[in-house]
Design an enzyme around this catalytic site. Structure first.
Site, PDB file in Angstrom:
ATOM      1  N   CYS A   2       0.843  -1.201   0.000  1.00 14.73           N
ATOM      2  CA  CYS A   2       0.000   0.000   0.000  1.00 14.73           C
ATOM      3  C   CYS A   2       0.877   1.249   0.000  1.00 14.73           C
ATOM      4  O   CYS A   2       2.062   1.197   0.314  1.00 14.73           O
ATOM      5  CB  CYS A   2      -0.957   0.039   1.185  1.00 14.73           C
ATOM      6  SG  CYS A   2      -2.085  -1.347   1.306  1.00 14.73           S
ATOM      7  N   ARG A  27       5.631  -0.523  -4.711  1.00 19.12           N
ATOM      8  CA  ARG A  27       5.362  -1.155  -3.423  1.00 19.12           C
ATOM      9  C   ARG A  27       4.348  -2.292  -3.561  1.00 19.12           C
ATOM     10  O   ARG A  27       4.200  -3.106  -2.657  1.00 19.12           O
ATOM     11  CB  ARG A  27       4.833  -0.111  -2.436  1.00 19.12           C
ATOM     12  CG  ARG A  27       5.859   0.938  -2.060  1.00 19.12           C
ATOM     13  CD  ARG A  27       5.234   2.045  -1.242  1.00 19.12           C
ATOM     14  NE  ARG A  27       4.764   1.588   0.043  1.00 19.12           N
ATOM     15  CZ  ARG A  27       5.467   1.614   1.165  1.00 19.12           C
ATOM     16  NH1 ARG A  27       6.714   2.053   1.133  1.00 19.12           N
ATOM     17  NH2 ARG A  27       4.962   1.199   2.302  1.00 19.12           N
ATOM     18  N   TRP A  75      -3.074  -2.590  -1.543  1.00 17.07           N
ATOM     19  CA  TRP A  75      -2.706  -3.998  -1.707  1.00 17.07           C
ATOM     20  C   TRP A  75      -3.658  -4.781  -0.825  1.00 17.07           C
ATOM     21  O   TRP A  75      -3.637  -4.664   0.391  1.00 17.07           O
ATOM     22  CB  TRP A  75      -1.261  -4.201  -1.281  1.00 17.07           C
ATOM     23  CG  TRP A  75      -0.659  -5.527  -1.607  1.00 17.07           C
ATOM     24  CD1 TRP A  75      -0.082  -5.913  -2.778  1.00 17.07           C
ATOM     25  CD2 TRP A  75      -0.533  -6.649  -0.719  1.00 17.07           C
ATOM     26  NE1 TRP A  75       0.389  -7.204  -2.679  1.00 17.07           N
ATOM     27  CE2 TRP A  75       0.124  -7.685  -1.439  1.00 17.07           C
ATOM     28  CE3 TRP A  75      -0.917  -6.894   0.603  1.00 17.07           C
ATOM     29  CZ2 TRP A  75       0.412  -8.927  -0.869  1.00 17.07           C
ATOM     30  CZ3 TRP A  75      -0.640  -8.129   1.167  1.00 17.07           C
ATOM     31  CH2 TRP A  75       0.010  -9.117   0.431  1.00 17.07           C
ATOM     32  N   ASN A 101      -2.970   2.545   5.673  1.00  9.71           N
ATOM     33  CA  ASN A 101      -2.082   1.399   5.509  1.00  9.71           C
ATOM     34  C   ASN A 101      -2.062   0.637   6.823  1.00  9.71           C
ATOM     35  O   ASN A 101      -2.065   1.242   7.892  1.00  9.71           O
ATOM     36  CB  ASN A 101      -0.656   1.841   5.196  1.00  9.71           C
ATOM     37  CG  ASN A 101      -0.508   2.392   3.794  1.00  9.71           C
ATOM     38  OD1 ASN A 101      -1.427   2.340   2.994  1.00  9.71           O
ATOM     39  ND2 ASN A 101       0.663   2.932   3.513  1.00  9.71           N
ATOM     40  N   GLY A 102      -1.993  -0.687   6.743  1.00  9.94           N
ATOM     41  CA  GLY A 102      -1.936  -1.487   7.957  1.00  9.94           C
ATOM     42  C   GLY A 102      -3.128  -2.418   8.063  1.00  9.94           C
ATOM     43  O   GLY A 102      -3.892  -2.602   7.105  1.00  9.94           O
ATOM     44  N   GLU A 492      18.632 -17.667  -3.003  1.00 12.34           N
ATOM     45  CA  GLU A 492      18.307 -16.344  -3.535  1.00 12.34           C
ATOM     46  C   GLU A 492      18.016 -16.402  -5.026  1.00 12.34           C
ATOM     47  O   GLU A 492      17.088 -15.739  -5.520  1.00 12.34           O
ATOM     48  CB  GLU A 492      19.463 -15.371  -3.248  1.00 12.34           C
ATOM     49  CG  GLU A 492      19.320 -13.983  -3.862  1.00 12.34           C
ATOM     50  CD  GLU A 492      18.107 -13.208  -3.374  1.00 12.34           C
ATOM     51  OE1 GLU A 492      17.798 -12.169  -3.980  1.00 12.34           O
ATOM     52  OE2 GLU A 492      17.456 -13.637  -2.394  1.00 12.34           O
ATOM     53  N   LYS A 496      14.463 -15.216  -6.785  1.00 13.78           N
ATOM     54  CA  LYS A 496      14.363 -14.234  -7.860  1.00 13.78           C
ATOM     55  C   LYS A 496      13.515 -14.788  -9.011  1.00 13.78           C
ATOM     56  O   LYS A 496      12.673 -14.094  -9.561  1.00 13.78           O
ATOM     57  CB  LYS A 496      15.758 -13.855  -8.390  1.00 13.78           C
ATOM     58  CG  LYS A 496      16.596 -13.010  -7.471  1.00 13.78           C
ATOM     59  CD  LYS A 496      16.158 -11.566  -7.385  1.00 13.78           C
ATOM     60  CE  LYS A 496      15.310 -11.187  -6.229  1.00 13.78           C
ATOM     61  NZ  LYS A 496      15.622 -11.527  -4.898  1.00 13.78           N
ATOM     62  N   GLU A 499       9.823 -14.991  -7.990  1.00 15.13           N
ATOM     63  CA  GLU A 499       9.190 -13.688  -7.798  1.00 15.13           C
ATOM     64  C   GLU A 499       8.719 -13.066  -9.111  1.00 15.13           C
ATOM     65  O   GLU A 499       7.621 -12.508  -9.173  1.00 15.13           O
ATOM     66  CB  GLU A 499      10.173 -12.718  -7.124  1.00 15.13           C
ATOM     67  CG  GLU A 499      10.364 -12.947  -5.648  1.00 15.13           C
ATOM     68  CD  GLU A 499      11.369 -11.972  -5.054  1.00 15.13           C
ATOM     69  OE1 GLU A 499      11.100 -11.450  -3.973  1.00 15.13           O
ATOM     70  OE2 GLU A 499      12.428 -11.742  -5.678  1.00 15.13           O
ATOM     71  N   HIS A 515      18.490 -36.901  -1.104  1.00 13.14           N
ATOM     72  CA  HIS A 515      17.623 -37.222   0.029  1.00 13.14           C
ATOM     73  C   HIS A 515      16.157 -36.903  -0.272  1.00 13.14           C
ATOM     74  O   HIS A 515      15.391 -36.607   0.645  1.00 13.14           O
ATOM     75  CB  HIS A 515      18.093 -36.483   1.282  1.00 13.14           C
ATOM     76  CG  HIS A 515      19.444 -36.928   1.754  1.00 13.14           C
ATOM     77  ND1 HIS A 515      19.658 -38.126   2.394  1.00 13.14           N
ATOM     78  CD2 HIS A 515      20.655 -36.337   1.632  1.00 13.14           C
ATOM     79  CE1 HIS A 515      20.944 -38.254   2.670  1.00 13.14           C
ATOM     80  NE2 HIS A 515      21.579 -37.185   2.221  1.00 13.14           N
ATOM     81  N   LYS A 614       6.790  -4.421  -2.330  1.00 11.35           N
ATOM     82  CA  LYS A 614       8.215  -4.154  -2.105  1.00 11.35           C
ATOM     83  C   LYS A 614       8.547  -4.158  -0.623  1.00 11.35           C
ATOM     84  O   LYS A 614       9.518  -4.774  -0.195  1.00 11.35           O
ATOM     85  CB  LYS A 614       8.589  -2.804  -2.726  1.00 11.35           C
ATOM     86  CG  LYS A 614      10.053  -2.408  -2.519  1.00 11.35           C
ATOM     87  CD  LYS A 614      10.998  -3.377  -3.206  1.00 11.35           C
ATOM     88  CE  LYS A 614      12.437  -2.939  -3.079  1.00 11.35           C
ATOM     89  NZ  LYS A 614      13.362  -3.922  -3.635  1.00 11.35           N
TER      90      LYS A 614
END
Length: 619
Positions: A2, A27, A75, A101-102, A492, A496, A499, A515, A614
């Site tokens: 947001c 964001r 969002w 926001n929140g 990482e 990427k 995402e 395994h 973000k």
């Protein structure tokens, strides 16, 4: 997650707010809206979807004119993405408009009470409940009377005291055409200080085109903002102190420039951002690192017998690299905790434990809560952070800034390498005051100082990597395999790819494949193997051959000059030779480029991937 943007001044609020919201798009959001005070009433314009295809077109058809207003990019948390659930929300009287926001955790109970009092709701959001709650405590002025802004502020404060949860909130009211009121708890809110105009935003990046002077509000702060002045109070103490900070980057740093995407620009900025992270922090004569903001004496640092690193996402992966580095160079035991789990665990932390919180934004809700929990228990807490003045930077006992500049792309790239650079320096520093020889320290410094130029060289391979991306862009599953310090890089790299391309990918320690996961290997499942030279090189080659024996395609990241691997992989991307502990700074670059080009080949929205934000400022 947001975004809030408010403006009060002499210019067209609608245009300034809409442009500010565009700067908050990175964001993550699913709808956008504005509320503008036209001098008499509040005009609301909001629409699901992207700003250019939704809100902007709506404003072209039906302008909202005024010099005071608030805006929001949403969002979705409570309620599906829709026009009705978009912000701003009005109270029952239509006098008060709120963006939030929140998360209001007790909104169900509050909503039930308000409905019993006759309130009707237009959305499924918790934020509309907050708007109605503020309105229920507000008494408008009598007909023909001028309202007192204190009455509005008191209504907001009274409502927020009934709220359980987090908020960054901005409010305008028809009775007060020259005022914006904002408040925060757990969700960032920043004042942009202008000349005859002021701004209220959740991210300093959004105001840098207008002013570089900002005030970062603290939890429970309330700002009453006019075009020519503002006051800050605190809901707990009454009075509030604040400091005007200077944004250290310019407007151009938050623009794409010649690049097609922010992510690609930020990948190519890494030679400079690594230099920035190193600048002024290397003492070659003493073979150590220099830090000015740790706020710990050498004696206190030597007394540390355990380190806990806490972070989320990419920062957590950087923390895992840090674990290898610190244990190897300083022999201090290190644990890396997901911040979202650490905050709820009753993990034993003794007096000699140092907590390090890693965060790009400095506002990640779980990481901030973890830091506060550690401090509540009397622990010393340091922060590795990219945003000067952010909540975590201010609340930590000391820390190290990354100096990477604004990172706009949702998928973190340059922040990761800056975090790893700083962690390497910190490991070197702790090693030199404990067990590391000057010769060993000198070798680390020499390797670090070569990294920016080596990344420059690596970036020239982007055309080769793009061709590899084209070849494998239709794959539906990937494995990323590494050992020792390259294992976190494998994690990482997988993140990427997930995402931004929406391909399922998993990172594993290469030896763990047998395994269980090896059952998934077939001719359509590529494996990216981090096979740089080092003590475990022969082991990783052996793991790679096991994959190839199951007909799995292999893309190897190998050290320049390694001729052995060329006959053992379908594709090879070479990185320059460096110290074994420094390879994460180099091997991560081709993985970033590969993820980027695969996403482009698949037609994905690289900078604004679906469902992602973000900065995750809610739990």
């Amino acid at each position: 997650m947001c975004g809030i943007y408010g403006y009060i001044g002499q210019e067209d609020a609608s245009g300034i707010i809409t442009e500010g919201l565009r700067r908050l798009e990175y964001r993550g959001y699913d709808s956008a809206g504005i509320a503008v005070h036209n001098g008499k009433t509040i005009e609301i314009r909001k629409r699901q979807g992207r700003i250019d295809s939704g809100l902007s077109k709506l404003l072209d058809q039906s302008p909202a004119n005024g010099k005071v207003g608030i805006g929001h990019t949403r969002w979705a948390t409570h309620g599906d993405p829709s026009d009705d659930n978009s912000h701003p929300h009005l109270d029952a009287s239509g006098r008060i408009a709120v963006v939030h926001n929140g998360i209001i955790e007790n909104f169900d109970r509050l909503k039930k009470t308000l409905m019993e009092a006759g309130h009707e709701f237009q959305s499924a959001t918790d934020s509309e409940v907050l708007a109605h709650l503020i309105g229920s405590h507000y008494t408008p002025p009598a007909e023909g009377q001028e309202g007192d802004v204190v009455d509005l502020k008191n209504a907001i404060v009274t409502a927020l005291r009934e709220v359980i949860g987090t908020y960054g909130v901005s409010v305008v009211c028809t009775d007060h055409p020259d005022v914006i009121i904002g408040a925060r708890r757990g969700s960032p809110l920043i004042i942009g200080v202008g000349d005859g105009e002021h701004f209220l935003t959740s991210d300093a990046n959004a105001v840098v085109a207008h002013t570089k002077q900002v005030v970062f509000l603290n939890d429970y702060d309330v700002v009453t903002m006019h075009s020519d002045r503002f006051t800050v109070s605190n809901m707990g103490t009454g009075t509030a102190s604040f400091q005007i900070s200077q944004i250290e980057f310019d407007d151009e740093a938050a623009e794409k420039g010649e690049f097609n995407h922010f992510m690609l620009k930020e990948i190519f900025e890494q030679p400079q951002t690594v230099r920035n992270a190193l600048r002024g922090r290397v003492d070659s004569e003493a073979s150590t690192a220099i830090f000015g903001g740790l706020n710990l004496t050498p004696s206190e640092l030597r007394s540390i017998d355990r380190i806990v690193i806490t972070a989320c996402g990419t920062s957590w992966h950087a923390g895992l690299v840090g674990e290898y580095l610190i244990e190897e160079l300083s022999h201090i035991p290190v644990e890396v905790e997901y911040a979202s789990e650490f905050r709820y665990r009753n993990a034993p932390i003794d007096k000699g434990t140092l907590l390090i919180a890693i965060t790009q934004s400095g506002e990640t809700a779980d990481t901030l809560a973890a830091l506060r929990e550690a401090k509540r228990r009397g622990q010393t807490a340091l922060a590795l952070c990219n945003v000067v003045g952010s909540s975590i930077a201010r609340e930590a006992d000391g820390g190290i800034y990354l100096h990477a500049g604004p990172e706009i792309g949702v998928a973190s790239t340059k922040a990761f390498t800056s975090q790893v650079t700083v962690l390497t320096l910190f490991a070197l520093f702790m090693g030199r005051i404990r067990v590391l020889s000057a010769q060993q320290g000198s070798e680390i410094i020499k390797a670090l100082e070569a990294v920016p130029d080596q990344i420059e060289w690596l970036l020239q391979t982007h055309k080769q990597i793009r061709e590899i991306a084209k070849k494998y862009s239709e794959a539906t599953n990937f494995f990323f395999l590494g050992r020792h310090i390259n294992f976190p890089v494998a994690l990482e790299g997988a993140l990427k790819l997930k995402e931004i391309s929406y391909i399922h990918a998993e990172g594993y320690p290469a030896a763990e494949m047998k395994h269980g996961p090896i059952a998934l290997i077939d001719s359509s499942t590529p494996s990216i193997v981090l096979a740089t030279d080092g003590a475990l090189y022969d082991k990783i080659i052996s793991n790679q051959e096991v994959v190839q024996a199951r007909k799995g395609p292999v893309i190897a990241i190998a050290t320049e000059g390694d001729h052995t691997i060329e006959g053992k992989a379908d594709e090879v991307i070479f990185v320059p030779k460096t110290h074994e502990l420094i390879y994460p700074l180099l091997s991560s670059i081709p993985l970033q480029l590969l993820a980027y080009y695969i996403a482009v080949e698949r037609g994905c929205d690289v900078d604004k991937p679906r469902n992602l934000a973000k900065s995750v400022t809610v739990e």
